[in-house]
Design an enzyme around this catalytic site. Structure first.
Site, PDB file in Angstrom:
ATOM      1  N   HIS A  88      -2.121   5.641   0.920  1.00 40.31           N
ATOM      2  CA  HIS A  88      -1.290   4.497   0.557  1.00 40.31           C
ATOM      3  C   HIS A  88      -0.356   4.079   1.689  1.00 40.31           C
ATOM      4  O   HIS A  88       0.025   2.914   1.778  1.00 40.31           O
ATOM      5  CB  HIS A  88      -0.487   4.809  -0.703  1.00 40.31           C
ATOM      6  CG  HIS A  88      -0.394   3.644  -1.642  1.00 40.31           C
ATOM      7  ND1 HIS A  88      -1.496   3.029  -2.202  1.00 40.31           N
ATOM      8  CD2 HIS A  88       0.681   2.950  -2.103  1.00 40.31           C
ATOM      9  CE1 HIS A  88      -1.107   2.025  -2.969  1.00 40.31           C
ATOM     10  NE2 HIS A  88       0.202   1.952  -2.923  1.00 40.31           N
ATOM     11  N   ARG A 137      -6.783  -0.457  -1.451  1.00 42.57           N
ATOM     12  CA  ARG A 137      -6.409   0.739  -2.198  1.00 42.57           C
ATOM     13  C   ARG A 137      -7.485   1.789  -1.935  1.00 42.57           C
ATOM     14  O   ARG A 137      -8.656   1.454  -1.758  1.00 42.57           O
ATOM     15  CB  ARG A 137      -6.324   0.449  -3.697  1.00 42.57           C
ATOM     16  CG  ARG A 137      -5.317  -0.627  -4.062  1.00 42.57           C
ATOM     17  CD  ARG A 137      -5.365  -0.941  -5.556  1.00 42.57           C
ATOM     18  NE  ARG A 137      -4.414  -1.986  -5.931  1.00 42.57           N
ATOM     19  CZ  ARG A 137      -4.670  -3.288  -5.946  1.00 42.57           C
ATOM     20  NH1 ARG A 137      -5.886  -3.700  -5.612  1.00 42.57           N
ATOM     21  NH2 ARG A 137      -3.751  -4.161  -6.298  1.00 42.57           N
ATOM     22  N   HIS A 165      -2.484  -8.342  -4.846  1.00 38.45           N
ATOM     23  CA  HIS A 165      -1.366  -8.283  -5.782  1.00 38.45           C
ATOM     24  C   HIS A 165      -1.428  -9.475  -6.739  1.00 38.45           C
ATOM     25  O   HIS A 165      -1.632 -10.613  -6.310  1.00 38.45           O
ATOM     26  CB  HIS A 165      -0.026  -8.338  -5.032  1.00 38.45           C
ATOM     27  CG  HIS A 165       0.333  -7.057  -4.353  1.00 38.45           C
ATOM     28  ND1 HIS A 165       1.265  -6.975  -3.336  1.00 38.45           N
ATOM     29  CD2 HIS A 165      -0.106  -5.786  -4.540  1.00 38.45           C
ATOM     30  CE1 HIS A 165       1.377  -5.730  -2.943  1.00 38.45           C
ATOM     31  NE2 HIS A 165       0.560  -4.985  -3.651  1.00 38.45           N
ATOM     32  N   TYR A 188       7.864  -5.565   0.990  1.00 35.98           N
ATOM     33  CA  TYR A 188       7.649  -5.353   2.418  1.00 35.98           C
ATOM     34  C   TYR A 188       8.671  -6.083   3.278  1.00 35.98           C
ATOM     35  O   TYR A 188       8.904  -5.691   4.424  1.00 35.98           O
ATOM     36  CB  TYR A 188       6.217  -5.748   2.801  1.00 35.98           C
ATOM     37  CG  TYR A 188       5.207  -4.860   2.127  1.00 35.98           C
ATOM     38  CD1 TYR A 188       5.064  -3.535   2.506  1.00 35.98           C
ATOM     39  CD2 TYR A 188       4.448  -5.323   1.054  1.00 35.98           C
ATOM     40  CE1 TYR A 188       4.177  -2.689   1.860  1.00 35.98           C
ATOM     41  CE2 TYR A 188       3.553  -4.491   0.404  1.00 35.98           C
ATOM     42  CZ  TYR A 188       3.431  -3.175   0.810  1.00 35.98           C
ATOM     43  OH  TYR A 188       2.559  -2.340   0.152  1.00 35.98           O
ATOM     44  N   ARG A 214      -1.996   1.503   3.687  1.00 37.21           N
ATOM     45  CA  ARG A 214      -1.928   0.199   3.012  1.00 37.21           C
ATOM     46  C   ARG A 214      -0.571  -0.446   3.286  1.00 37.21           C
ATOM     47  O   ARG A 214      -0.483  -1.644   3.590  1.00 37.21           O
ATOM     48  CB  ARG A 214      -2.140   0.400   1.510  1.00 37.21           C
ATOM     49  CG  ARG A 214      -2.054  -0.866   0.649  1.00 37.21           C
ATOM     50  CD  ARG A 214      -2.545  -0.528  -0.756  1.00 37.21           C
ATOM     51  NE  ARG A 214      -2.151  -1.499  -1.775  1.00 37.21           N
ATOM     52  CZ  ARG A 214      -2.829  -2.591  -2.085  1.00 37.21           C
ATOM     53  NH1 ARG A 214      -3.914  -2.899  -1.405  1.00 37.21           N
ATOM     54  NH2 ARG A 214      -2.427  -3.393  -3.061  1.00 37.21           N
ATOM     55  N   LYS A 253      -8.437  -4.507  -8.876  1.00 35.43           N
ATOM     56  CA  LYS A 253      -8.053  -4.180 -10.247  1.00 35.43           C
ATOM     57  C   LYS A 253      -8.505  -5.272 -11.203  1.00 35.43           C
ATOM     58  O   LYS A 253      -8.460  -6.458 -10.872  1.00 35.43           O
ATOM     59  CB  LYS A 253      -6.529  -4.028 -10.335  1.00 35.43           C
ATOM     60  CG  LYS A 253      -5.997  -2.740  -9.721  1.00 35.43           C
ATOM     61  CD  LYS A 253      -4.508  -2.601  -9.988  1.00 35.43           C
ATOM     62  CE  LYS A 253      -3.983  -1.258  -9.502  1.00 35.43           C
ATOM     63  NZ  LYS A 253      -2.537  -1.095  -9.781  1.00 35.43           N
TER      64      LYS A 253
END
Length: 315
Positions: free
Chosen positions: A253, A151, A279, A288, A256, A175
Site C-alpha cells: 500500500h 491495490r 477512488h 494526499y 500506492r 472495487k
C-alpha cells in the site's frame, strides 16, 4: 445461533449480488457479525430481539477489548447494514443501531516513500529471485504497482487478457467490478513485455506436460490460481531488505501512496489521480494533499537557512 447464521448468510449474499461487495469486504463483515452474534447469545439475545442498549453495550465490550477505533467503526457499520437489510426484508420493524454514533477514526496520514527509496526497491526487484524468470516477474510486479498505483488485490489477480493488446494501457478491475484504464510508464511497459514472454513460454512447457492454462498474469499453483497477497507482502519486504530500505516502512500500500504523492508533487490534478486510483469520491484522494503539505513543511524546516534547531526538532 442458527437464525444468526441465516441472517448473516443472506445479508452477505445480497451485498455481493446487489452492491458488488468484494470477497475481502464480505469476509470482514462476516467476522464482525459472527462476533456480535456470539456476544448476543451470551446475553441471552439474538439478532431478532437485540435493542439499542445491547448494541451500545457490545460496542463498549469491543472498546474494553482494546480494539482500534477503525475496527469498532467497521463493526458498527456492519451491524447497521444488516439491520437496514432486515428492515427492508421485513424481518424487523426497526433498526436498533441507526442512531448510535460511531467512535470515528484516527486521522493518520498514509505512509509513503520518496523517489530514491522507490528506485532502490525497483533495482532490488531486478536482481532478487532464484531464477531469471522470478526476477522478471518481480520486476514486472513492482514496475506495474508503482506505475499504476493499483491495490495489491488488483495486481496479483490481474487476468493475462488485461495485459494483451495496447502495451501503453492496462485494464484494471477495481472495487465493485468497476473497470478503469491506466497508462503505463516506459519501464513498466518493458517489464510487462519481458514478463509476458517468460510467462507464456513457461505456460507452453506446462501445457505440453498436460497442465491447464492459467488465466492470470501472475499464475501460481495455489488454490487461488494466482500469486497471493500474502506472498507478495513477503516479497516486498525481501526487496526492501535487499534495497536497503527500512522494511517496516514498506508495504504494497505504501507503493500506492507513493504513486499518488509523487504524481501530485509533479503537478497532476486530484481528479486525474482519483480516476487512476479508482477512488469513488475525490475526498478520499484529498488526503494526499496533506501528505504533500507535511513533506514540504519538513523540507523547509530541514533546509531553510532561517529555520532554527528548535524548529527542526518540532518538525
Amino acid at each position: 445461533m442458527l437464525q444468526a447464521q441465516r441472517w448473516i448468510s443472506t445479508f452477505l449474499d445480497a451485498q455481493a449480488a446487489e452492491l458488488g461487495a468484494s470477497t475481502n469486504t464480505q469476509l470482514a463483515y462476516g467476522r464482525d457479525l459472527k462476533d456480535f452474534a456470539a456476544w448476543l447469545q451470551e446475553q441471552g439475545a439474538d439478532f431478532d430481539s437485540a435493542n439499542r442498549d445491547q448494541v451500545e453495550a457490545y460496542l463498549i465490550h469491543c472498546s474494553d477489548q482494546g480494539l482500534a477505533k477503525s475496527t469498532r467503526a467497521r463493526r458498527l457499520s456492519a451491524i447497521r447494514q444488516i439491520y437496514r437489510f432486515a428492515f427492508d426484508e421485513g424481518w424487523r420493524t426497526d433498526n436498533p443501531a441507526i442512531q448510535i454514533r460511531g467512535p470515528g477514526r484516527d486521522k493518520r496520514l498514509p505512509k509513503t516513500l520518496d523517489v530514491k527509496q522507490v528506485d532502490r526497491l525497483l533495482e532490488a526487484a531486478r536482481s532478487q529471485g532464484r531464477t531469471a524468470g522470478d526476477r522478471l516477474r518481480n520486476t514486472c510486479l513492482m514496475e506495474l504497482l508503482y506505475a499504476t498505483g493499483m491495490r495489491v488485490s488488483e495486481l496479483v489477480s490481474l487476468p493475462v487478457s488485461a495485459a494483451r493488446g495496447d502495451p501503453r494501457m492496462l485494464l484494471i478491475m477495481g472495487k465493485g467490478g468497476k473497470e478503469r484504464m491506466v497508462p503505463l510508464s516506459p519501464p513498466a511497459r518493458l517489464a510487462l513485455v519481458d514478463w509476458l514472454k517468460e510467462r507464456d513460454a513457461t505456460e507452453e512447457r506446462g501445457v505440453a506436460k498436460g497442465m491447464p492454462r492459467s488465466r492470470f498474469l501472475f499464475p501460481s499453483r495455489g488454490a487461488s490460481g494466482h500469486l497471493t497477497r500474502h506472498r507478495f507482502y513477503l516479497l516486498i519486504k525481501e526487496l526492501a531488505v535487499a534495497g536497503g530500505v527500512l522494511p517496516d516502512s514498506v508495504t504494497p500500500h505504501t507503493l500506492r501512496h507513493a504513486f499518488a504523492t509523487h504524481l501530485l508533487a509533479n503537478g497532476a490534478d486530484l481528479r486525474s489521480i482519483q480516476t487512476l486510483l479508482g477512488h469513488a469520491d475525490v475526498a478520499t484522494t484529498e488526503i494526499y494533499t496533506h501528505v504533500l503539505e507535511e513533506r514540504l513543511q519538513q523540507l523547509v524546516l530541514e533546509h531553510h537557512p532561517l529555520a532554527t534547531a528548535a524548529d527542526r526538532r518540532k518538525g
